[in-house]
Design a protein around this motif. Structure first.
Motif, PDB file in Angstrom:
ATOM      1  N   ARG A  47       0.847  -1.200   0.000  1.00 29.44           N
ATOM      2  CA  ARG A  47       0.000   0.000   0.000  1.00 29.44           C
ATOM      3  C   ARG A  47       0.879   1.245   0.000  1.00 29.44           C
ATOM      4  NH1 ARG A  47       2.425   2.180   3.502  1.00 29.44           N
ATOM      5  NH2 ARG A  47       0.873   3.818   3.455  1.00 29.44           N
ATOM      6  N   GLY A  48       0.219   2.403  -0.277  1.00 32.06           N
ATOM      7  CA  GLY A  48       0.969   3.640  -0.472  1.00 32.06           C
ATOM      8  C   GLY A  48       1.027   3.902  -1.969  1.00 32.06           C
ATOM      9  N   ALA A  49       0.576   5.100  -2.384  1.00 32.65           N
ATOM     10  CA  ALA A  49       0.353   5.340  -3.810  1.00 32.65           C
ATOM     11  C   ALA A  49       1.545   4.990  -4.721  1.00 32.65           C
ATOM     12  CB  ALA A  49      -0.095   6.783  -4.025  1.00 32.65           C
ATOM     13  N   PRO A  50       2.764   5.487  -4.444  1.00 29.82           N
ATOM     14  CA  PRO A  50       3.845   5.197  -5.396  1.00 29.82           C
ATOM     15  C   PRO A  50       4.168   3.700  -5.524  1.00 29.82           C
ATOM     16  CG  PRO A  50       4.412   7.084  -4.030  1.00 29.82           C
ATOM     17  CD  PRO A  50       3.191   6.470  -3.427  1.00 29.82           C
ATOM     18  N   ARG A  85      -7.537  -0.493  -6.940  1.00 28.72           N
ATOM     19  CA  ARG A  85      -7.853   0.604  -6.010  1.00 28.72           C
ATOM     20  C   ARG A  85      -8.098   1.873  -6.839  1.00 28.72           C
ATOM     21  NH1 ARG A  85      -4.326   1.164  -0.727  1.00 28.72           N
ATOM     22  NH2 ARG A  85      -6.286   2.068   0.001  1.00 28.72           N
ATOM     23  N   CYS A 149      -0.340   8.893   8.446  1.00 30.10           N
ATOM     24  CA  CYS A 149      -0.312   7.667   7.632  1.00 30.10           C
ATOM     25  C   CYS A 149       1.129   7.173   7.505  1.00 30.10           C
ATOM     26  CB  CYS A 149      -0.948   7.913   6.263  1.00 30.10           C
ATOM     27  SG  CYS A 149      -1.352   6.413   5.352  1.00 30.10           S
ATOM     28  N   ASN A 150       1.436   6.422   6.458  1.00 29.21           N
ATOM     29  CA  ASN A 150       2.819   6.028   6.209  1.00 29.21           C
ATOM     30  C   ASN A 150       3.197   6.421   4.788  1.00 29.21           C
ATOM     31  OD1 ASN A 150       4.656   3.774   4.774  1.00 29.21           O
ATOM     32  ND2 ASN A 150       5.413   4.254   6.805  1.00 29.21           N
ATOM     33  N   THR A 151       4.239   7.219   4.704  1.00 23.98           N
ATOM     34  CA  THR A 151       4.711   7.744   3.417  1.00 23.98           C
ATOM     35  C   THR A 151       6.190   7.457   3.256  1.00 23.98           C
ATOM     36  OG1 THR A 151       5.254   9.836   4.470  1.00 23.98           O
ATOM     37  CG2 THR A 151       3.034   9.656   3.540  1.00 23.98           C
ATOM     38  N   ALA A 155       6.113   2.764   1.392  1.00 19.75           N
ATOM     39  CA  ALA A 155       5.073   3.264   0.484  1.00 19.75           C
ATOM     40  C   ALA A 155       5.611   3.682  -0.880  1.00 19.75           C
ATOM     41  CB  ALA A 155       4.373   4.462   1.142  1.00 19.75           C
ATOM     42  N   THR A 161       8.254   9.795   0.730  1.00 23.04           N
ATOM     43  CA  THR A 161       7.938  11.172   0.332  1.00 23.04           C
ATOM     44  C   THR A 161       7.996  12.059   1.587  1.00 23.04           C
ATOM     45  OG1 THR A 161       5.562  10.702   0.478  1.00 23.04           O
ATOM     46  CG2 THR A 161       6.617  10.456  -1.685  1.00 23.04           C
ATOM     47  N   GLN A 188      -1.779   2.742   9.678  1.00 24.69           N
ATOM     48  CA  GLN A 188      -0.509   2.860   8.932  1.00 24.69           C
ATOM     49  C   GLN A 188       0.530   3.669   9.710  1.00 24.69           C
ATOM     50  OE1 GLN A 188      -3.540   3.325   7.629  1.00 24.69           O
ATOM     51  NE2 GLN A 188      -3.662   2.630   5.513  1.00 24.69           N
ATOM     52  N   ALA A 228       0.378  12.140  -0.549  1.00 22.06           N
ATOM     53  CA  ALA A 228      -0.822  12.350  -1.376  1.00 22.06           C
ATOM     54  C   ALA A 228      -1.090  11.106  -2.203  1.00 22.06           C
ATOM     55  CB  ALA A 228      -0.613  13.543  -2.302  1.00 22.06           C
ATOM     56  N   ASP A 229      -2.350  10.909  -2.505  1.00 24.79           N
ATOM     57  CA  ASP A 229      -2.730   9.802  -3.395  1.00 24.79           C
ATOM     58  C   ASP A 229      -3.087  10.286  -4.796  1.00 24.79           C
ATOM     59  OD1 ASP A 229      -3.346   8.747  -0.488  1.00 24.79           O
ATOM     60  OD2 ASP A 229      -2.868   7.074  -1.798  1.00 24.79           O
ATOM     61  N   ASN A 239      -5.729  12.251   0.178  1.00 22.95           N
ATOM     62  CA  ASN A 239      -4.752  11.485   0.961  1.00 22.95           C
ATOM     63  C   ASN A 239      -5.552  10.694   1.999  1.00 22.95           C
ATOM     64  OD1 ASN A 239      -1.987  10.770   1.539  1.00 22.95           O
ATOM     65  ND2 ASN A 239      -2.162  11.946   3.422  1.00 22.95           N
ATOM     66  N   LYS A 240      -4.863   9.946   2.814  1.00 21.70           N
ATOM     67  CA  LYS A 240      -5.503   9.079   3.803  1.00 21.70           C
ATOM     68  C   LYS A 240      -6.566   9.824   4.610  1.00 21.70           C
ATOM     69  CE  LYS A 240      -5.102   5.613   4.251  1.00 21.70           C
ATOM     70  NZ  LYS A 240      -6.124   4.745   3.580  1.00 21.70           N
ATOM     71  N   PHE A 306     -10.030   7.590   2.017  1.00 21.69           N
ATOM     72  CA  PHE A 306      -9.316   8.842   1.726  1.00 21.69           C
ATOM     73  C   PHE A 306     -10.255  10.024   1.900  1.00 21.69           C
ATOM     74  CE2 PHE A 306      -7.512   5.399  -0.806  1.00 21.69           C
ATOM     75  CZ  PHE A 306      -6.182   5.476  -0.414  1.00 21.69           C
TER      76      PHE A 306
HETATM   77  O1  MRU Z   1      -4.565   3.119   2.008  1.00 23.55           O
HETATM   78  P1  MRU Z   1      -3.098   3.401   1.867  1.00 23.55           P
HETATM   79  O2  MRU Z   1      -2.292   2.897   3.022  1.00 23.55           O
HETATM   80  O3  MRU Z   1      -2.562   2.945   0.524  1.00 23.55           O
HETATM   81  O4  MRU Z   1      -2.986   4.997   1.875  1.00 23.55           O
HETATM   82  C1  MRU Z   1      -1.714   5.586   1.796  1.00 23.55           C
HETATM   83  C2  MRU Z   1      -1.729   7.064   1.862  1.00 23.55           C
HETATM   84  O5  MRU Z   1      -2.757   7.704   1.933  1.00 23.55           O
HETATM   85  C3  MRU Z   1      -0.396   7.753   1.723  1.00 23.55           C
HETATM   86  O6  MRU Z   1      -0.362   8.942   2.470  1.00 23.55           O
HETATM   87  C4  MRU Z   1      -0.154   8.086   0.242  1.00 23.55           C
HETATM   88  O7  MRU Z   1      -0.387   6.982  -0.547  1.00 23.55           O
HETATM   89  C5  MRU Z   1       1.211   8.594   0.001  1.00 23.55           C
HETATM   90  S1  MRU Z   1       2.452   7.339   0.200  1.00 23.55           S
HETATM   91  C6  MRU Z   1       3.935   8.048  -0.250  1.00 23.55           C
END
Ligand code: MRU
Length: 328
Positions: A47-50, A85, A149-151, A155, A161, A188, A228-229, A239-240, A306
């Motif tokens: 999980r985590g957008a990138p 997702r 959250c976790n960035t 992620a 990030t 997270q 950010a997502d 974002n989360k 989110f």
């Molecule tokens: O549901 P998740 O854990 O995938 O959500 C993650 C977030 O919202 C993070 O803040 C976002 O993806 C940025 S991760 C560099």
């Protein structure tokens, strides 16, 4: 480099660190096909957008490695991964690149798709470094920051990030401390950010999400860094869930609120945040936080994963290309 690695591409297999098991156990999922990758994304094992974008790209590479792979079959794999997702844009930007390679490959499809997935992974790591440099340039020595959250490395394909900025600030000895919000309902912040900080010996303090206003009122927080997502053209940022509330509280307390993200999270197709699709997840994620509640009949639950922070709450965007301040 970070000690924490969420994905490993080894001998044409994708190893996925199962983030659902952290911090208690280190378990690796061995993905040999795109369906395993798709399920890992859906279940939040990754999980985590990138890093979702990177995992999906490797998922396409796996689909192409199958001995029976056809162009139509690989397109189906892309379509399946696209459905995992809806909110994070990196999934879509990475799969768009894979689709482009598939459509323009003249033979050697499997090799080219693997190369593209590796390139997406490497570029993300490089962007994390550039982002961290820009973020740290805003900070003064001895700052205490707040994150959500976790960035981090978990992620992304690199050092992270928002947490990447914090990590570099720690390495450069300008960070005093980071406060991390628990990030209900999936945790997270508590399970992943606190664990990552422990691996790197970054001084971190855990708070519950409902302690944010009180923490800001103490005056000890110099700035907030969040990830950010998906970011719309006008700067509205998903974002989360909980990020919007944090932004409002930071504004009230006069604390700068920075969104930290690579350019691959900016969706220029969308005019504003109103067009961002917000994922809603299963009630169990909330119910299981209260033992016994799952057995109570008829409990209604709303579980958006989110929220959207309006651009006017954002002090600046920190990207690999520099710091973007209003007007966005
Ligand atoms: O549901 P998740 O854990 O995938 O959500 C993650 C977030 O919202 C993070 O803040 C976002 O993806 C940025 S991760 C560099």
């Amino acid at each position: 480099m970070s000690k924490v690695v969420p994905l490993k591409w080894e001998k044409s297999e994708l190893l996925i660190l199962d983030q659902r098991k952290l911090p208690g156990k280190i378990v690796w999922i061995r993905a040999r096909n795109h369906e395993t990758v798709a399920r890992a994304i859906e279940s939040l094992a990754v999980r985590g957008a990138p890093v979702i974008g990177i995992a999906a790209a490797y998922g396409v590479a796996l689909a192409a490695k199958s001995t029976r792979a056809t162009e139509a079959g690989i397109s189906d794999a892309i379509a399946r991964l696209l459905k995992t997702r809806p909110t994070g844009y990196n999934l879509f930007s990475a799969l768009e690149r894979m689709k482009h390679v598939l459509e323009h490959a003249n033979g050697k499809v499997s090799l080219l798709l693997e190369r593209e997935a590796r390139a997406i992974h490497k570029e993300d790591a490089e962007m994390c470094h550039a982002i961290a440099e820009h973020g740290v340039s805003l900070m003064k020595s001895g700052e205490t920051v707040l994150t959500y959250c976790n960035t981090g490395a978990l992620a992304t394909g690199g050092i992270g990030t928002a947490l990447g900025v914090i990590r570099l600030a720690h390495t450069r000895k300008i960070l005093k401390e980071v406060f991390a919000c628990e990030t209900r309902p999936v945790g997270q912040g508590a399970r992943l950010t606190i664990w990552e900080c422990a691996q790197e010996k970054i001084p971190a303090t855990l708070i519950c999400d409902n302690m944010i206003a009180s923490l800001l009122a103490t005056g000890k927080i110099h700035r907030v860094f969040v990830g950010a997502d998906r970011i719309a053209r006008n700067g509205d940022t998903s974002n989360k869930i909980g990020t919007r509330g944090l932004a409002v509280l930071a504004r009230d307390a006069g604390v700068p609120f920075h969104v930290v993200a690579p350019s691959t999270t900016f969706d220029t197709n969308l005019k504003s945040g109103a067009e961002i699709v917000i994922e809603e997840r299963k009630p169990e994620e909330i119910l299981r936080g209260t033992p016994g509640l799952e057995k109570v009949k008829g409990v209604r639950v709303w579980n958006p994963a989110f929220d959207v922070t309006p651009a006017n709450y954002i002090t600046s965007f920190i990207t690999e290309r520099g710091v973007l301040s209003p007007p966005f």
